[in-house]
Design an enzyme around this catalytic site. Structure first.
Site, PDB file in Angstrom:
ATOM      1  N   CYS A   2       0.905  -1.168  -0.122  1.00 32.40           N
ATOM      2  CA  CYS A   2      -0.027   0.016   0.030  1.00 32.40           C
ATOM      3  C   CYS A   2       0.747   1.275  -0.109  1.00 32.40           C
ATOM      4  O   CYS A   2       1.897   1.309   0.482  1.00 32.40           O
ATOM      5  CB  CYS A   2      -1.106   0.165   1.330  1.00 32.40           C
ATOM      6  SG  CYS A   2      -2.284  -1.370   1.373  1.00 32.40           S
ATOM      7  N   ARG A  27       3.875  -0.282  -4.912  1.00 29.72           N
ATOM      8  CA  ARG A  27       3.708  -0.920  -3.599  1.00 29.72           C
ATOM      9  C   ARG A  27       2.391  -1.493  -3.476  1.00 29.72           C
ATOM     10  O   ARG A  27       2.146  -2.412  -2.381  1.00 29.72           O
ATOM     11  CB  ARG A  27       3.768   0.393  -2.652  1.00 29.72           C
ATOM     12  CG  ARG A  27       5.134   0.826  -2.394  1.00 29.72           C
ATOM     13  CD  ARG A  27       4.948   2.383  -1.664  1.00 29.72           C
ATOM     14  NE  ARG A  27       4.613   1.789   0.108  1.00 29.72           N
ATOM     15  CZ  ARG A  27       5.524   1.654   0.670  1.00 29.72           C
ATOM     16  NH1 ARG A  27       6.860   1.696   0.300  1.00 29.72           N
ATOM     17  NH2 ARG A  27       5.340   1.054   1.987  1.00 29.72           N
ATOM     18  N   TRP A  76      -2.509  -2.799  -1.615  1.00 29.03           N
ATOM     19  CA  TRP A  76      -2.100  -4.296  -1.767  1.00 29.03           C
ATOM     20  C   TRP A  76      -3.123  -4.944  -0.647  1.00 29.03           C
ATOM     21  O   TRP A  76      -2.819  -4.615   0.453  1.00 29.03           O
ATOM     22  CB  TRP A  76      -0.850  -4.466  -1.540  1.00 29.03           C
ATOM     23  CG  TRP A  76      -0.366  -5.720  -1.576  1.00 29.03           C
ATOM     24  CD1 TRP A  76       0.029  -6.230  -2.703  1.00 29.03           C
ATOM     25  CD2 TRP A  76      -0.235  -6.820  -0.788  1.00 29.03           C
ATOM     26  NE1 TRP A  76       0.407  -7.510  -2.666  1.00 29.03           N
ATOM     27  CE2 TRP A  76       0.244  -8.041  -1.389  1.00 29.03           C
ATOM     28  CE3 TRP A  76      -0.395  -7.023   0.765  1.00 29.03           C
ATOM     29  CZ2 TRP A  76       0.574  -9.038  -0.574  1.00 29.03           C
ATOM     30  CZ3 TRP A  76      -0.370  -8.027   1.375  1.00 29.03           C
ATOM     31  CH2 TRP A  76       0.280  -9.302   0.825  1.00 29.03           C
ATOM     32  N   ASN A 102      -1.833   2.659   5.829  1.00 24.64           N
ATOM     33  CA  ASN A 102      -0.931   1.433   5.057  1.00 24.64           C
ATOM     34  C   ASN A 102      -0.514   0.727   6.498  1.00 24.64           C
ATOM     35  O   ASN A 102       0.062   1.322   7.380  1.00 24.64           O
ATOM     36  CB  ASN A 102       0.100   2.078   4.426  1.00 24.64           C
ATOM     37  CG  ASN A 102       1.436   1.133   4.329  1.00 24.64           C
ATOM     38  OD1 ASN A 102       1.088  -0.044   3.924  1.00 24.64           O
ATOM     39  ND2 ASN A 102       2.565   1.365   4.311  1.00 24.64           N
ATOM     40  N   GLY A 103      -0.436  -0.773   6.175  1.00 22.35           N
ATOM     41  CA  GLY A 103      -0.282  -1.356   7.842  1.00 22.35           C
ATOM     42  C   GLY A 103      -1.478  -2.358   7.833  1.00 22.35           C
ATOM     43  O   GLY A 103      -2.295  -2.628   7.108  1.00 22.35           O
ATOM     44  N   GLU A 484      18.288 -17.089  -6.347  1.00 21.83           N
ATOM     45  CA  GLU A 484      17.866 -15.708  -6.897  1.00 21.83           C
ATOM     46  C   GLU A 484      17.190 -15.981  -8.360  1.00 21.83           C
ATOM     47  O   GLU A 484      16.063 -15.286  -8.530  1.00 21.83           O
ATOM     48  CB  GLU A 484      18.944 -14.908  -6.889  1.00 21.83           C
ATOM     49  CG  GLU A 484      18.752 -13.570  -7.218  1.00 21.83           C
ATOM     50  CD  GLU A 484      17.571 -12.735  -6.563  1.00 21.83           C
ATOM     51  OE1 GLU A 484      17.129 -13.303  -5.645  1.00 21.83           O
ATOM     52  OE2 GLU A 484      17.160 -11.794  -7.043  1.00 21.83           O
ATOM     53  N   LYS A 488      13.642 -15.041  -9.283  1.00 17.49           N
ATOM     54  CA  LYS A 488      13.251 -14.008 -10.577  1.00 17.49           C
ATOM     55  C   LYS A 488      12.271 -14.503 -11.387  1.00 17.49           C
ATOM     56  O   LYS A 488      11.163 -13.998 -11.829  1.00 17.49           O
ATOM     57  CB  LYS A 488      14.513 -13.626 -11.144  1.00 17.49           C
ATOM     58  CG  LYS A 488      15.484 -12.801 -10.557  1.00 17.49           C
ATOM     59  CD  LYS A 488      15.111 -11.161 -10.389  1.00 17.49           C
ATOM     60  CE  LYS A 488      14.232 -10.953  -9.241  1.00 17.49           C
ATOM     61  NZ  LYS A 488      14.913 -10.807  -7.907  1.00 17.49           N
ATOM     62  N   GLU A 491       8.747 -15.230 -10.091  1.00 17.96           N
ATOM     63  CA  GLU A 491       7.706 -14.050  -9.409  1.00 17.96           C
ATOM     64  C   GLU A 491       7.221 -13.141 -10.677  1.00 17.96           C
ATOM     65  O   GLU A 491       6.404 -12.524 -10.638  1.00 17.96           O
ATOM     66  CB  GLU A 491       8.681 -13.001  -8.455  1.00 17.96           C
ATOM     67  CG  GLU A 491       9.674 -12.267  -8.986  1.00 17.96           C
ATOM     68  CD  GLU A 491      10.455 -11.433  -7.745  1.00 17.96           C
ATOM     69  OE1 GLU A 491       9.584 -10.879  -6.966  1.00 17.96           O
ATOM     70  OE2 GLU A 491      11.576 -11.292  -7.839  1.00 17.96           O
ATOM     71  N   HIS A 507      17.680 -36.850  -4.183  1.00 18.33           N
ATOM     72  CA  HIS A 507      17.050 -37.142  -2.877  1.00 18.33           C
ATOM     73  C   HIS A 507      15.548 -36.897  -3.100  1.00 18.33           C
ATOM     74  O   HIS A 507      15.132 -36.967  -1.949  1.00 18.33           O
ATOM     75  CB  HIS A 507      17.980 -36.547  -1.756  1.00 18.33           C
ATOM     76  CG  HIS A 507      19.267 -36.863  -1.552  1.00 18.33           C
ATOM     77  ND1 HIS A 507      19.478 -38.122  -1.346  1.00 18.33           N
ATOM     78  CD2 HIS A 507      20.482 -36.150  -1.745  1.00 18.33           C
ATOM     79  CE1 HIS A 507      20.930 -38.248  -1.227  1.00 18.33           C
ATOM     80  NE2 HIS A 507      21.558 -36.900  -1.624  1.00 18.33           N
ATOM     81  N   LYS A 605       6.153  -4.343  -3.786  1.00 19.96           N
ATOM     82  CA  LYS A 605       7.473  -4.016  -3.672  1.00 19.96           C
ATOM     83  C   LYS A 605       8.068  -4.056  -2.023  1.00 19.96           C
ATOM     84  O   LYS A 605       9.178  -4.685  -1.840  1.00 19.96           O
ATOM     85  CB  LYS A 605       8.109  -2.495  -4.099  1.00 19.96           C
ATOM     86  CG  LYS A 605       9.466  -2.410  -4.159  1.00 19.96           C
ATOM     87  CD  LYS A 605      10.209  -2.794  -5.015  1.00 19.96           C
ATOM     88  CE  LYS A 605      11.688  -2.551  -5.011  1.00 19.96           C
ATOM     89  NZ  LYS A 605      12.539  -3.631  -5.622  1.00 19.96           N
TER      90      LYS A 605
HETATM   91  O1  M6R Z   1      13.157  -4.534   0.740  1.00 20.76           O
HETATM   92  P1  M6R Z   1      13.390  -5.856   1.281  1.00 20.76           P
HETATM   93  O2  M6R Z   1      14.909  -6.126   0.693  1.00 20.76           O
HETATM   94  O3  M6R Z   1      13.500  -6.338   2.525  1.00 20.76           O
HETATM   95  O4  M6R Z   1      12.561  -6.830   0.612  1.00 20.76           O
HETATM   96  C1  M6R Z   1      12.772  -8.323   0.619  1.00 20.76           C
HETATM   97  C2  M6R Z   1      11.943  -9.189  -0.281  1.00 20.76           C
HETATM   98  O5  M6R Z   1      10.508  -8.743  -0.397  1.00 20.76           O
HETATM   99  C3  M6R Z   1      12.610  -8.800  -1.796  1.00 20.76           C
HETATM  100  O6  M6R Z   1      13.667  -8.986  -2.038  1.00 20.76           O
HETATM  101  C4  M6R Z   1      11.432  -9.812  -2.731  1.00 20.76           C
HETATM  102  O7  M6R Z   1      11.745 -11.142  -2.664  1.00 20.76           O
HETATM  103  C5  M6R Z   1      11.673  -9.195  -3.917  1.00 20.76           C
HETATM  104  N1  M6R Z   1      10.539  -9.193  -4.828  1.00 20.76           N
HETATM  105  C6  M6R Z   1      12.592 -10.039  -5.023  1.00 20.76           C
HETATM  106  O8  M6R Z   1      12.622  -9.716  -6.174  1.00 20.76           O
END
Ligand code: M6R
Length: 610
Positions: A2, A27, A76, A102-103, A484, A488, A491, A507, A605
């Site tokens: 949000c 956000r 969100w 927001n929260g 990673e 990527k 997501e 395994h 984000k």
């Molecule tokens: O702002 P932050 O680095 O704490 O965020 C952590 C994760 O939410 C963030 O890395 C998330 O996994 C990304 N969407 C990955 O691309």
């Protein structure tokens, strides 16, 4: 999670609010709304389900709403499905008190029941409607916004960045925060508030970060701050060095592509800032050699990609500095009664500095008396403010939900920290130290050469459009990068993907390999490469489709359909190079599927809820 904005000044508020929300849409983007108040305190609200564009169209870019003061929200969803009723702003029955939030209000059910007993009615499923009506209740009791908001904060549990309009106070905004971000700015003629700096950069680079349970009052181009007892408090002004241009797309089709291409610059800036006269200079961090020497164990915590950086750092720190490192998911950290001798350094990694789980991990560490070092990108964020030491990465604003440049900057922070520990523990000769630093300084140019091979990656990605499953495998640091690469891909392309330590596949997970399953192998750790190649062959025998990212000169399986070679570097820094083709691969696959690359479904984000 949000985004909220607020404006009061001399101009029409709605277009400014929409513009601010555009900068915060990363956000949350399942619904949006604005409320605008005119000089007589008449408040008009407009909301729409879906992306911000739907709202923009509904109110003709803000032209249909009149008034020079307002608040806005991009959502969100947490409580209640994304629809217009649940969208913010929320209001009391006669729309004289209107709020965005927001929260999460954790005790909202109990508060709602109390308010219902006092005659309030509810129309949405949100905790924010409860928050707004609670403010209304206390406003009716005290007759003063400040007291109403202060009492609200005493009654609610959870997190909030709350901005409120009171029609009795036209052209003024009241705001409070607890564990959700809020920045405030005043230029003498206008006042702004927002969840994040990019929404304000066009107007000013001087901002205030209010602390938990401080109340801000925005009026006549000036801001005043109070604690919950109503006493005025002074808040220092923070100067932001990012410029507005840094938060624009700069001709790229998506922020993600722009941010991928910014990585050489980001790494150069981060290295340039912390390497002075051929030495790593952490004077800004106040990390003394004596303290570094006293650290006997390191715990690293983060979420998502930040956690993956932690996994990579574990290998590098243990190898270079010979200090035991444990990496924890920040969301799990506080639920373990970990054993501590009080001397561990806890490193929290977070781009935003606002991730709720990472904040909780930081506070858990502090409550156990441990020292904390934050690797953070956003200046003035909660984690940066609360940690004992802060390493600011120089990535600039990262807008795309899928992180790329912040991840790369965090990796470099990790290398510098590892080297600094190694230096403090006298584990490197001058020659080794110099060699490693110069190897680091070559990374930006090497990344540029990988980015130039973008077309081959793009072509391969387009061939993979119909894939349903993928595996990323590697050993050692290559496993950290696999994690990673896999995140990527999943997501932004919505293809199911898993990262596996290559030796672990047999395994269990190998049973999932079938005709055409994509298996991506990472081969940058020479002494482990042969073994990973064998694991790739095992999947090929089960008809997997193989692709590989490898150091130049590495023997790769002949049956690989696609090989992306990256220049060689010291094996400990390999993640900075091997991750680049994986970022590009995920990006192009997402583009080819027509997905919303920068705002993938269900994500936000900055994850400011637990
Ligand atoms: O702002 P932050 O680095 O704490 O965020 C952590 C994760 O939410 C963030 O890395 C998330 O996994 C990304 N969407 C990955 O691309």
């Amino acid at each position: 999670m949000c985004g909220i904005v607020g404006y009061t000044g001399k101009k029409q508020a709605a277009p400014i609010l929409l513009e601010g929300l555009t900068k915060l849409e990363y956000r949350g983007y399942d619904s949006a709304g604005v409320a605008v108040s005119d000089a007589y305190g008449r408040i008009e609200i407009a909301k729409a389900q879906g992306k911000l564009d739907v709202l923009k169209e509904k109110i003709d870019g803000g032209k249909t709403m009149h008034g020079a003061c307002g608040i806005g929200h991009t959502r969100w969803a947490t409580h209640g499905v994304p629809n217009e009723t649940n969208a913010h702003p929320h209001c009391n029955d006669d729309s004289t008190i209107v709020a965005v939030h927001n929260g999460i209000i954790e005790n909202y059910a109990e508060l709602k029941a109390k308010l219902i007993r006092r005659g309030y009615q509810f129309y949405s499923q949100t905790d924010t409607e409860v928050a707004t009506k609670l403010v209304d209740y206390y406003y009716k009791k005290h007759g003063e916004p400040l007291k109403a908001i202060a009492e609200f904060s005493l009654r609610v549990r959870g997190s909030y960045a709350l901005a409120v309009l009171f029609s009795d106070y036209p052209e003024e905004i009241y705001a409070i925060r607890k564990d959700s971000p809020m920045v405030i700015a005043a230029t003498g003629k206008e006042c702004f508030l927002a969840s994040d700096v990019p929404a304000l950069l066009k107007y000013t680079k001087n901002v205030y970060y209010i602390e938990n349970d401080q109340i801000a009052h925005l009026k006549n181009g000036q801001t005043s701050f109070y604690n919950i007892d109503g006493d005025p408090v002074e808040i220092p002004l923070t100067h932001i060095t990012w410029d507005a241009q840094a938060a624009e797309k700069d001709g790229y089709e998506h922020y993600m592509l722009k941010e991928i291409h910014e990585q050489p610059r980001v790494i150069k800036d981060t290295l340039g800032y912390f390497i002075q006269n051929g030495k790593i200079d952490f004077s800004e961090l106040n990390l003394t050699d004596a303290y570094l020497k006293s650290v006997n164990k390191i715990i690293i915590a983060g979420c998502g990609s930040a956690y993956h950086v932690g996994v990579a750092m574990q290998y590098v720190i243990e190898d270079l500095a010979r200090i035991p490192v444990r990496v924890e998911l920040a969301s799990e950290f506080r639920y373990r009664s970990f054993i501590s001798d009080g001397k561990e350094l806890v490193i929290i990694i977070s781009q935003s500095g606002e991730t709720a789980d990472s904040i909780a991990a930081l506070r858990e560490a502090k409550s156990r008396g441990l020292k904390t070092l934050a690797i953070v990108n956003v200046v003035g964020s909660t984690i940066a403010r609360e940690a004992d030491f802060v390493f600011y990465t120089k990535a600039g604003p990262e807008i795309s939900v899928a992180t790329t440049k912040a991840y790369s900057a965090q990796l470099v922070a990790g290398y510098l920290i590892a080297l600094k520990f190694a230096e403090a523990h006298s584990l490197l000769s001058d020659g080794q130290y110099r060699e490693l630093l110069s190897e680091l300084c070559l990374l930006p140019e090497k990344i540029k050469t990988i980015l130039e091979k973008d077309t081959a990656i793009q072509q391969f990605a387009f061939h993979c459009m119909d894939k349903k499953n993928a595996f990323f495998i590697g050993r050692g640091l290559d496993y950290a990068v696999s994690m990673e690469g896999s995140l990527k891909l999943k997501e932004i392309s919505y293809i199911h993907s898993e990262a596996y330590a290559a030796g672990e596949l047999k395994h269990g997970a190998i049973s999932l390999i079938e005709d055409g399953t994509l298996v991506f192998g990472i081969l940058t750790q020479d002494e482990l490469a042969e073994k990973t190649v064998s694991n790739l062959e095992e999947t090929k025998s089960r008809k997997a489709q193989l692709a590989v990212v490898a150091f130049e000169g590495t023997e790769v399986p002949k049956s690989c359909e696609c090989v992306f070679y990256v220049p060689r570097t010291d094996a400990r820094f390999a993640a900075s190079l091997s991750v680049i083709p994986l970022q590009l691969y995920a990006y192009y696959l997402s583009v080819s599927k027509g997905n919303n690359v920068d705002k993938p479904r269900n994500l936000a984000k900055s994850v400011t809820v637990e």
